[in-house]
Design a protein around this motif. Structure first.
Motif, short mmCIF file in Angstrom:
data_model
loop_
_atom_site.label_atom_id
_atom_site.label_comp_id
_atom_site.label_asym_id
_atom_site.label_seq_id
_atom_site.Cartn_x
_atom_site.Cartn_y
_atom_site.Cartn_z
N LEU A 1 0.85 -1.20 0.00
CA LEU A 1 0.00 0.00 0.00
C LEU A 1 0.88 1.25 0.00
O LEU A 1 2.06 1.19 0.36
CB LEU A 1 -0.90 0.00 1.23
N ASN A 2 0.28 2.39 -0.34
CA ASN A 2 1.04 3.63 -0.26
C ASN A 2 0.86 4.25 1.13
O ASN A 2 0.04 3.78 1.92
CB ASN A 2 0.66 4.57 -1.42
N PRO A 3 1.63 5.29 1.46
CA PRO A 3 1.58 5.83 2.83
C PRO A 3 0.18 6.28 3.26
O PRO A 3 -0.21 6.06 4.40
CB PRO A 3 2.54 7.02 2.77
N SER A 4 -0.57 6.89 2.33
CA SER A 4 -1.86 7.39 2.81
C SER A 4 -2.83 6.23 3.08
O SER A 4 -3.60 6.25 4.05
CB SER A 4 -2.41 8.43 1.84
N GLN A 5 -2.74 5.16 2.27
CA GLN A 5 -3.60 3.98 2.54
C GLN A 5 -3.19 3.33 3.86
O GLN A 5 -4.03 2.89 4.65
CB GLN A 5 -3.46 2.97 1.40
N SER A 6 -1.88 3.28 4.10
CA SER A 6 -1.41 2.66 5.35
C SER A 6 -1.83 3.49 6.55
O SER A 6 -2.22 2.95 7.60
CB SER A 6 0.12 2.54 5.33
N ALA A 7 -1.76 4.83 6.38
CA ALA A 7 -2.19 5.70 7.49
C ALA A 7 -3.68 5.51 7.75
O ALA A 7 -4.12 5.50 8.91
CB ALA A 7 -1.88 7.15 7.15
N ASN A 8 -4.45 5.31 6.70
CA ASN A 8 -5.89 5.05 6.89
C ASN A 8 -6.11 3.77 7.69
O ASN A 8 -6.96 3.70 8.58
CB ASN A 8 -6.58 4.87 5.52
N ASN A 9 -5.31 2.74 7.35
CA ASN A 9 -5.42 1.47 8.09
C ASN A 9 -5.06 1.67 9.56
O ASN A 9 -5.73 1.15 10.45
CB ASN A 9 -4.47 0.43 7.50
N ARG A 10 -3.96 2.42 9.77
CA ARG A 10 -3.53 2.69 11.15
C ARG A 10 -4.66 3.39 11.92
O ARG A 10 -5.01 3.00 13.03
CB ARG A 10 -2.28 3.59 11.10
N ASP A 11 -5.25 4.40 11.29
CA ASP A 11 -6.32 5.16 11.96
C ASP A 11 -7.54 4.28 12.23
O ASP A 11 -8.13 4.34 13.31
CB ASP A 11 -6.73 6.37 11.11
N ALA A 12 -7.88 3.45 11.22
CA ALA A 12 -9.06 2.59 11.39
C ALA A 12 -8.84 1.62 12.55
O ALA A 12 -9.72 1.38 13.36
CB ALA A 12 -9.34 1.84 10.10
N LEU A 13 -7.61 1.11 12.65
CA LEU A 13 -7.31 0.16 13.73
C LEU A 13 -7.43 0.87 15.09
O LEU A 13 -8.02 0.33 16.03
CB LEU A 13 -5.90 -0.41 13.55
N CYS A 14 -6.88 2.08 15.17
CA CYS A 14 -6.92 2.80 16.45
C CYS A 14 -8.35 3.14 16.84
O CYS A 14 -8.73 3.03 18.02
CB CYS A 14 -6.08 4.08 16.37
N LYS A 15 -9.17 3.51 15.87
CA LYS A 15 -10.57 3.82 16.18
C LYS A 15 -11.28 2.56 16.69
O LYS A 15 -12.03 2.61 17.66
CB LYS A 15 -11.28 4.34 14.91
N ALA A 16 -11.01 1.44 16.01
CA ALA A 16 -11.67 0.19 16.41
C ALA A 16 -11.21 -0.23 17.81
O ALA A 16 -12.01 -0.67 18.64
CB ALA A 16 -11.36 -0.91 15.40
N LEU A 17 -9.91 -0.04 18.08
CA LEU A 17 -9.39 -0.42 19.41
C LEU A 17 -10.04 0.43 20.50
O LEU A 17 -10.48 -0.07 21.53
CB LEU A 17 -7.87 -0.22 19.46
#
Ligand SMILES: Nc1ncnc2c1ncn2[C@@H]1O[C@H](COP(=O)(O)OP(=O)(O)O)[C@@H](O)[C@H]1O
Ligand SMILES: [Mg+2]
Length: 593
Positions: free
Chosen positions: A434-450
């Motif tokens: 993935l590119n950085p912005s897609q990875s950052a989206n994943n990171r954010d989605a994980l943090c929100k879910a946690l």
């Protein structure tokens, strides 16, 4: 009377007193001094009546707390040229005090605001509107007639207050009193709906109502039973700092704004004593974990742990003492709130978790995840050109790598696995960097879910503690420090099967209406919820009554009210905004635009 004023056009006379629209005050009072033709009228503000009634010293605190700026206590002066629609007649008796707004001799926004405003400046925060209580936020706890000691006067009324003959001025307590005795006498569950703009005082009103329910229900009980009820109410009180720490945040409207909606059902046993409660939480604004507007904050809990962790905890969680070190906490600018000690609040929340009977291991687990979130959100992704020539995420280095490893260790996952899951898309057929912005989206989605997982876990712990079984088990314990373990209690179904009586009083504290410069999806959901509540209110207050009058053959065509049903339909009806959003989300090639 209503018709005579609504249906005929009023002809203003020179010198006549009237209400007029004012750009700051909404409506003010003046008198007609000139008729300019073309429906334009010149009005002179009446300094004597627009001066606020003597302001009590408590109001001094208001200006600093209200986002709308200081409350004007100075009279309005000057001449204003307005169109006739911006005037309202000041009929005889319109300014005379009324104890119930239903008794206003003239139904108009101007008169309504006048009455509420004059009540406010006389330190009467609560005004009756038939069975509804209109409350203004006083921003002070020092008004004598609203001190907790006065609760006893309301409790003493017993069922007397049920028949509309209460001698007590209206208050949140009167509503709770009515709900309790209606429940006891009709054996029908009751719900109190608290609604208003963000910062209006809804959450505080719910807390007041719960305290009142506890007091009124145990008033007749023996000393021993009252002690048991006190133990339950102490635990109920302990839920507030926990829910507020994890679910509230500073917004531009309210330093302690609830970022979730809740429905609290307070259960009563056959003797009318509180025997449990059940909280249902709605729509935590989890996007706040990863971003918040300037001047706002993320959830209190995150600042509290950074400010208040003990040295051992700080070491275990790898936290510094400065919120500015965490991207998730620093975005709003100033990460502290005037008059709030985050470190002390952290200790208060830990004490409340103790009172609730949460083990230190469980408490620690909650905070470890929060610390993991803070570290993970510090990981930034940079670009490298991959084998395919496309931009991909470069392997994190330095501080980013350290934050990733720390987050992985706190979340008890392997750092490489975590990194891979954030930066590589994996399907059954292929893997794609993935590119950085897609990875950052994943990171954010994980943090929100946690974070929302942590929040739901806490709600479940609270509910488990208050199932009737858990409450009974706790009250059998002789020592008040030996609480039932939430772990053990959580084996019981989380949805409390109501105690023998099956009766409850529900309190709905929904997030208030909001409008910011930039409004997220959550704001849309929050505002839709409020529109639906408003529609329910209109249904109960107007539509049903009008239908009844119509059925009785009365002519009700002249009676109109602002019906927001078209707004609700536009948003949530078939083919409405949410329908379109849903189908766009289901569409594999759907976009955000
Ligand atoms: N009845 C009250 N008396 C004094 N202060 C109040 C009262 N209700 C609310 N406040 C103050 O206003 C703030 C916002 O109230 P809150 O209940 O959180 O608003 P809402 O839930 O409607 O967003 C509280 O933190 C408190 O400082
Ligand atoms: Mg609130």
């Amino acid at each position: 009377f209503f018709r005579s004023h609504m249906a005929t056009k009023h002809v203003y006379q020179l010198g006549e007193a009237c209400f007029f629209r004012h750009h700051e005050e909404s409506w003010s009072i003046g008198k007609v001094i000139e008729k300019l033709g073309d429906g334009l009228i010149k009005v002179r503000a009446d300094e004597a009546t627009t001066a606020s009634p003597t302001c009590s010293p408590q109001k001094d605190v208001v200006p600093s707390r209200l986002s709308g700026g200081p409350i004007k206590t100075c009279p309005i002066s000057g001449d204003f040229t307005l169109s006739e629609e911006d005037l309202a007649p000041l009929v005889d008796g319109a300014l005379a005090p009324v104890s119930d707004l239903l008794n206003m001799p003239w139904l108009h926004d101007a008169a309504l605001l006048h009455h509420i405003r004059s009540h406010y400046f006389k330190d009467t925060m609560y005004t009756a509107l038939g069975p509804i209580v209109v409350a203004l936020n006083p921003f002070t706890w020092s008004i004598p007639q609203y001190k907790d000691e006065r609760m006893a006067d309301y409790i003493k009324e017993g069922t007397f207050g049920l028949h509309g003959c209460s001698k007590q001025p209206v208050h949140t307590w009167s509503i709770a009193h009515l709900a309790y005795w209606q429940l006891r006498t009709t054996r029908m569950n009751q719900t109190i709906l608290v609604t208003g703009e963000s910062g209006a005082g809804k959450t505080e009103a719910v807390k007041m109502a719960i305290r009142y329910l506890a007091a009124v229900s145990s008033a007749q009980a023996s000393e021993a039973i009252r002690e048991k009820t006190t133990a339950i109410t102490q635990k109920l009180d302990a839920t507030s700092p926990i829910l507020e720490a994890f679910g509230n945040a500073k917004t531009l409207l309210n330093d302690n704004s609830s970022r979730f909606g809740k429905f609290v059902a307070v259960h009563f046993d056959t003797q009318g004593l509180i025997c449990g409660c059940e909280i249902t939480a709605y729509l935590l604004e989890k996007s706040r974990v990863v971003q918040h507007a300037s001047g706002e904050r993320s959830f209190h809990s995150l600042y509290q742990m950074v400010a208040g962790a003990t040295p051992a905890e700080r070491k275990e969680w790898g936290l510094t003492a400065s919120p500015k070190d965490y991207r998730a906490l620093a975005a709003g600018g100033e990460p502290t709130i005037e008059g709030v000690d985050d470190a002390e609040d952290y200790r208060a929340v830990r004490r409340a978790m103790d009172v609730m009977g949460m083990s230190s291991a469980d408490q620690n687990g909650v905070y470890r995840i929060c610390a993991g979130i803070l570290h993970l959100l510090n990981v930034q992704f940079s670009t490298k050109v991959g084998d395919s020539g496309a931009n991909e995420v470069a392997r994190p280095e330095g501080q980013d790598l350290a934050s990733l490893q720390r987050a992985a260790s706190l979340l008890e996952v392997d750092a490489e696995v975590l990194l891979n899951s954030l930066t590589v898309k994996r399907t059954q057929l292929f893997t794609k960097p993935l590119n950085p912005s897609q990875s950052a989206n994943n990171r954010d989605a994980l943090c929100k879910a946690l974070y929302s997982g942590v929040f739901n876990y806490l709600i479940n712990c609270i509910n488990a503690l208050f199932t009737p079984d858990a409450v009974q088990a706790a009250s059998r314990e002789s020592s008040p420090t030996k609480e039932v373990s939430p772990r053990r209690a959580s084996l019981a179904p989380l949805r409390a099967s109501p105690k023998a009586s099956g009766l409850w009083v529900g309190l709905l504290d929904i997030f208030g209406f909001e409008r910011f410069d930039q409004n997220s999806f959550e704001q849309l959901c929050i505002n839709l919820t409020n529109e639906r509540l408003q529609s329910h209110y209109a249904e109960c207050i107007f539509r049903r009554d009008l239908d009844e009058y119509k059925a009785e053959g009365l002519d009700v065509d002249q009676i109109s009210y602002q019906d927001n049903q078209p707004v609700v339909d536009l948003l949530s009806g078939k083919g409405g905004v949410f329908d379109l959003l849903n189908s766009e989300c289901r569409n594999p090639s759907g976009t955000d635009t």
